[in-house]
Scaffold this motif. Structure first.
Motif, PDB file in Angstrom:
ATOM      1  N   ALA A  46       0.803  -1.222   0.000  1.00 31.42           N
ATOM      2  CA  ALA A  46       0.000   0.000   0.000  1.00 31.42           C
ATOM      3  C   ALA A  46       0.835   1.271   0.000  1.00 31.42           C
ATOM      4  O   ALA A  46       0.430   2.292  -0.549  1.00 31.42           O
ATOM      5  N   ASN A  47       2.024   1.229   0.600  1.00 33.20           N
ATOM      6  CA  ASN A  47       2.738   2.492   0.821  1.00 33.20           C
ATOM      7  C   ASN A  47       3.907   2.724  -0.124  1.00 33.20           C
ATOM      8  O   ASN A  47       4.848   3.422   0.219  1.00 33.20           O
ATOM      9  N   ALA A  48       3.855   2.147  -1.331  1.00 26.30           N
ATOM     10  CA  ALA A  48       4.985   2.297  -2.241  1.00 26.30           C
ATOM     11  C   ALA A  48       5.040   3.716  -2.815  1.00 26.30           C
ATOM     12  O   ALA A  48       4.008   4.332  -3.072  1.00 26.30           O
ATOM     13  N   ALA A  49       6.257   4.217  -3.000  1.00 27.41           N
ATOM     14  CA  ALA A  49       6.431   5.534  -3.618  1.00 27.41           C
ATOM     15  C   ALA A  49       6.030   5.451  -5.087  1.00 27.41           C
ATOM     16  O   ALA A  49       6.256   4.427  -5.733  1.00 27.41           O
ATOM     17  N   SER A  50       5.449   6.523  -5.648  1.00 23.26           N
ATOM     18  CA  SER A  50       5.042   6.458  -7.058  1.00 23.26           C
ATOM     19  C   SER A  50       6.253   6.710  -7.958  1.00 23.26           C
ATOM     20  O   SER A  50       7.258   7.276  -7.541  1.00 23.26           O
ATOM     21  N   HIS A  51       6.166   6.242  -9.196  1.00 24.02           N
ATOM     22  CA  HIS A  51       7.299   6.352 -10.122  1.00 24.02           C
ATOM     23  C   HIS A  51       6.772   6.765 -11.490  1.00 24.02           C
ATOM     24  O   HIS A  51       5.563   6.745 -11.723  1.00 24.02           O
ATOM     25  N   HIS A  52       7.688   7.145 -12.388  1.00 23.91           N
ATOM     26  CA  HIS A  52       7.258   7.476 -13.749  1.00 23.91           C
ATOM     27  C   HIS A  52       8.090   6.725 -14.770  1.00 23.91           C
ATOM     28  O   HIS A  52       8.395   7.241 -15.837  1.00 23.91           O
ATOM     29  N   LEU A  78       0.512  -3.404 -28.230  1.00 30.99           N
ATOM     30  CA  LEU A  78       1.587  -2.856 -27.396  1.00 30.99           C
ATOM     31  C   LEU A  78       1.032  -1.698 -26.575  1.00 30.99           C
ATOM     32  O   LEU A  78       0.400  -0.793 -27.111  1.00 30.99           O
ATOM     33  N   THR A  79       1.257  -1.770 -25.268  1.00 28.10           N
ATOM     34  CA  THR A  79       0.822  -0.690 -24.376  1.00 28.10           C
ATOM     35  C   THR A  79       2.045  -0.115 -23.675  1.00 28.10           C
ATOM     36  O   THR A  79       2.888  -0.875 -23.188  1.00 28.10           O
ATOM     37  N   ILE A  80       2.156   1.204 -23.633  1.00 22.79           N
ATOM     38  CA  ILE A  80       3.228   1.840 -22.861  1.00 22.79           C
ATOM     39  C   ILE A  80       2.575   2.745 -21.811  1.00 22.79           C
ATOM     40  O   ILE A  80       1.810   3.642 -22.147  1.00 22.79           O
ATOM     41  N   LEU A  81       2.871   2.444 -20.532  1.00 28.16           N
ATOM     42  CA  LEU A  81       2.399   3.308 -19.452  1.00 28.16           C
ATOM     43  C   LEU A  81       3.507   4.317 -19.159  1.00 28.16           C
ATOM     44  O   LEU A  81       4.691   3.983 -19.246  1.00 28.16           O
ATOM     45  N   HIS A  82       3.168   5.511 -18.803  1.00 26.32           N
ATOM     46  CA  HIS A  82       4.138   6.607 -18.608  1.00 26.32           C
ATOM     47  C   HIS A  82       5.085   6.714 -19.803  1.00 26.32           C
ATOM     48  O   HIS A  82       6.304   6.652 -19.630  1.00 26.32           O
ATOM     49  N   PRO A  83       4.560   6.833 -21.027  1.00 29.59           N
ATOM     50  CA  PRO A  83       5.465   6.824 -22.183  1.00 29.59           C
ATOM     51  C   PRO A  83       6.314   8.099 -22.255  1.00 29.59           C
ATOM     52  O   PRO A  83       5.876   9.151 -21.811  1.00 29.59           O
ATOM     53  N   LYS A  84       7.525   7.950 -22.792  1.00 25.85           N
ATOM     54  CA  LYS A  84       8.344   9.132 -23.116  1.00 25.85           C
ATOM     55  C   LYS A  84       8.106   9.387 -24.600  1.00 25.85           C
ATOM     56  O   LYS A  84       8.433   8.530 -25.434  1.00 25.85           O
ATOM     57  N   GLN A  85       7.546  10.547 -24.929  1.00 21.74           N
ATOM     58  CA  GLN A  85       7.144  10.827 -26.310  1.00 21.74           C
ATOM     59  C   GLN A  85       8.258  10.528 -27.314  1.00 21.74           C
ATOM     60  O   GLN A  85       8.019   9.936 -28.360  1.00 21.74           O
ATOM     61  N   GLU A  86       9.494  10.931 -26.960  1.00 23.32           N
ATOM     62  CA  GLU A  86      10.592  10.780 -27.924  1.00 23.32           C
ATOM     63  C   GLU A  86      10.938   9.308 -28.196  1.00 23.32           C
ATOM     64  O   GLU A  86      11.565   8.982 -29.197  1.00 23.32           O
ATOM     65  N   GLU A  87      10.522   8.426 -27.309  1.00 15.80           N
ATOM     66  CA  GLU A  87      10.867   7.005 -27.506  1.00 15.80           C
ATOM     67  C   GLU A  87       9.814   6.243 -28.319  1.00 15.80           C
ATOM     68  O   GLU A  87      10.072   5.138 -28.790  1.00 15.80           O
TER      69      GLU A  87
END
Ligand code: ASP
Ligand code: MG
Length: 422
Positions: A295-301, A386-395
């Motif tokens: 429950a208490n995990a830090a969020s990431h991108h 193909l699904t990308i979560l938190h995508p980096k546009q340039e990639e």
């Protein structure tokens, strides 16, 4: 008494005799009373059972396939047990039973029920072998049939859990055993109110671990895998993957929703509701910390990539020069639900509905049959979603290069394409 611990070992962790020995070493210092060990079928056994079923459905001879499957398990036992060990007649007995079941009549109408009576067999054999081997190594476990405590409805192949009944059985039948012994049991299978075998959906053993955890008020679940933990992409498909030290329940659930195969999609919810942490650890490196989902995990991108293969894109075009309305969508979804086909992606245009589903050709045929008078239907096979979560546009372009793109969808946090290699 300390809280119950649940360990789950998937197909890869019991795929051959060396794997069973490795599992035994993992348990050597960790096995204790008040632990439930859940095992899957060995290696690709469930797939083999599915192909036996599809041969039977098509009226083809499957006797060689079932002989090969028996041989596969016998070979593993020959490498684990001395000649004359009681595991061998147990195997004979189980396969005799399987072959009897396979003699029964199968049609398209009773396919799902028949499927469930057969396909959980891999777990029954595997759990027997593993329990016998652990006991032969002085690691005493009690083999239990999961169908006696996992109660479901009769929605064969996708059975829904009767949580109250399951909890009652777990508390009444298994808690007392666990006070003195660890239990070894099967993932994936349950039973309906009439006592018929059901299954929880492919790869459902993780879900079994979560169901047992919730019903036994467990302290944690550990899923032992052939990867170091939850990664941001499948290392077999993409380079430079990263492992998450920890993940929130929601993020983990989202990844599985889009098709990340590291954990079964239904696993997270019961654990999140009960606040039970889930560890994903490597059976190749059992001391390494793996990933903790809690429950208490830090969020990431960190961009997270999920690839679903063997997809079919089906489009339904209205034929009468009208536009797509709710009633059209309703008609399509109604039929999908009746056939238990899940939509992995949906796109609407003025005159068509496009859906992406897993390849299950005989179900697709039925879908076409049902809807062909109302829509002009086209489909494309052999696709990937193909699904990308938190995508980096340039990639993003790197994922499109070398592919024909059939459908694309983007939101702030998610990018999806349906693609085919050119
Ligand atoms: N043996 C089943 C399957 O392969 C369940 C599981 O492994 O979780 O789908
Ligand atoms: Mg499996």
């Amino acid at each position: 008494m300390a809280k119950t611990l649940i360990y789950k070992f998937g197909g890869a962790s019991v795929k051959d005799s060396a794997a069973v020995k490795n599992l035994t070493e993992i348990l050597r210092n960790r096995l204790r009373k008040n632990m439930v060990v859940v095992v899957s079928a060995m290696g690709k056994t469930t797939n083999s059972l599915e192909s036996i079923l599809s041969k039977k459905l098509n009226g083809e001879d499957f006797s060689e396939n079932s002989a090969i499957l028996k041989l596969f398990h016998q070979e593993i036992c020959r490498e684990l047990f001395p000649e004359g060990h009681s595991v061998f007649p147990q195997l004979d007995n189980l396969f005799f039973h399987l072959n009897n079941l396979l003699e029964k009549k199968l049609s398209r109408e009773n396919y799902d029920e028949f499927y469930d009576s057969i396909v959980g067999f891999g777990e029954l054999v595997s759990s027997r072998i593993v329990a016998e081997y652990l006991c032969s190594q002085s690691l005493i476990v009690l083999w239990q049939d999961a169908r006696e405590v996992i109660h479901t409805d009769s929605d064969f192949r996708f059975a829904k859990i009767d949580w109250e009944k399951t909890r009652n059985s777990c508390q009444a039948s298994w808690k007392p055993i666990l006070e003195n012994f660890p239990i070894l049991t099967q993932g994936f299978i349950g039973s309906d109110p009439k006592g018929r075998s059901t299954t929880l959906g492919r790869e459902g053993s993780d879900f079994t671990a979560a169901i047992l955890a919730k019903s036994l008020d467990a302290g944690s679940v550990t899923i032992w895998k052939d990867v170091p933990g939850v990664l941001n992409a499948d290392p077999k498909l993409f380079p430079n993957t990263r492992k998450f030290e920890e993940l929130g329940y929601r993020e983990a659930a989202e990844m599985t929703y889009f098709g990340a195969s590291v954990i079964h999609p239904k696993t997270i919810k019961p654990l999140a509701n009960a606040g039970i942490p889930l560890f994903v650890k490597s059976f190749l490196d059992p001391e390494a910390p793996g990933t903790k989902i809690h429950a208490n995990a830090a969020s990431h991108h960190v961009p997270t990539i999920v690839l679903k293969k063997d997809q079919i894109l089906v489009s339904f075009k209205v034929t009468d020069f009208t536009f797509i309305e709710e009633k059209h969508i309703h008609r399509v979804y109604e039929q999908l639900q009746a056939l238990k086909l899940r939509v992995n992606m949906l796109q609407l245009s003025a005159i068509s509905i496009s859906i992406v589903i897993d390849a299950q050709l005989f179900k697709l045929e039925q879908l076409l049959e049902k809807l062909k008078s109302e829509f002009e239907i086209r489909y494309n096979e052999g696709l990937e979603l193909l699904t990308i979560l938190h995508p980096k546009q340039e990639e993003i372009p790197t994922f499109l290069e070398g592919f024909e793109i059939l459908l694309e969808q983007a939101s702030r946090n998610t990018f999806q394409v349906v693609r085919r290699k050119v």
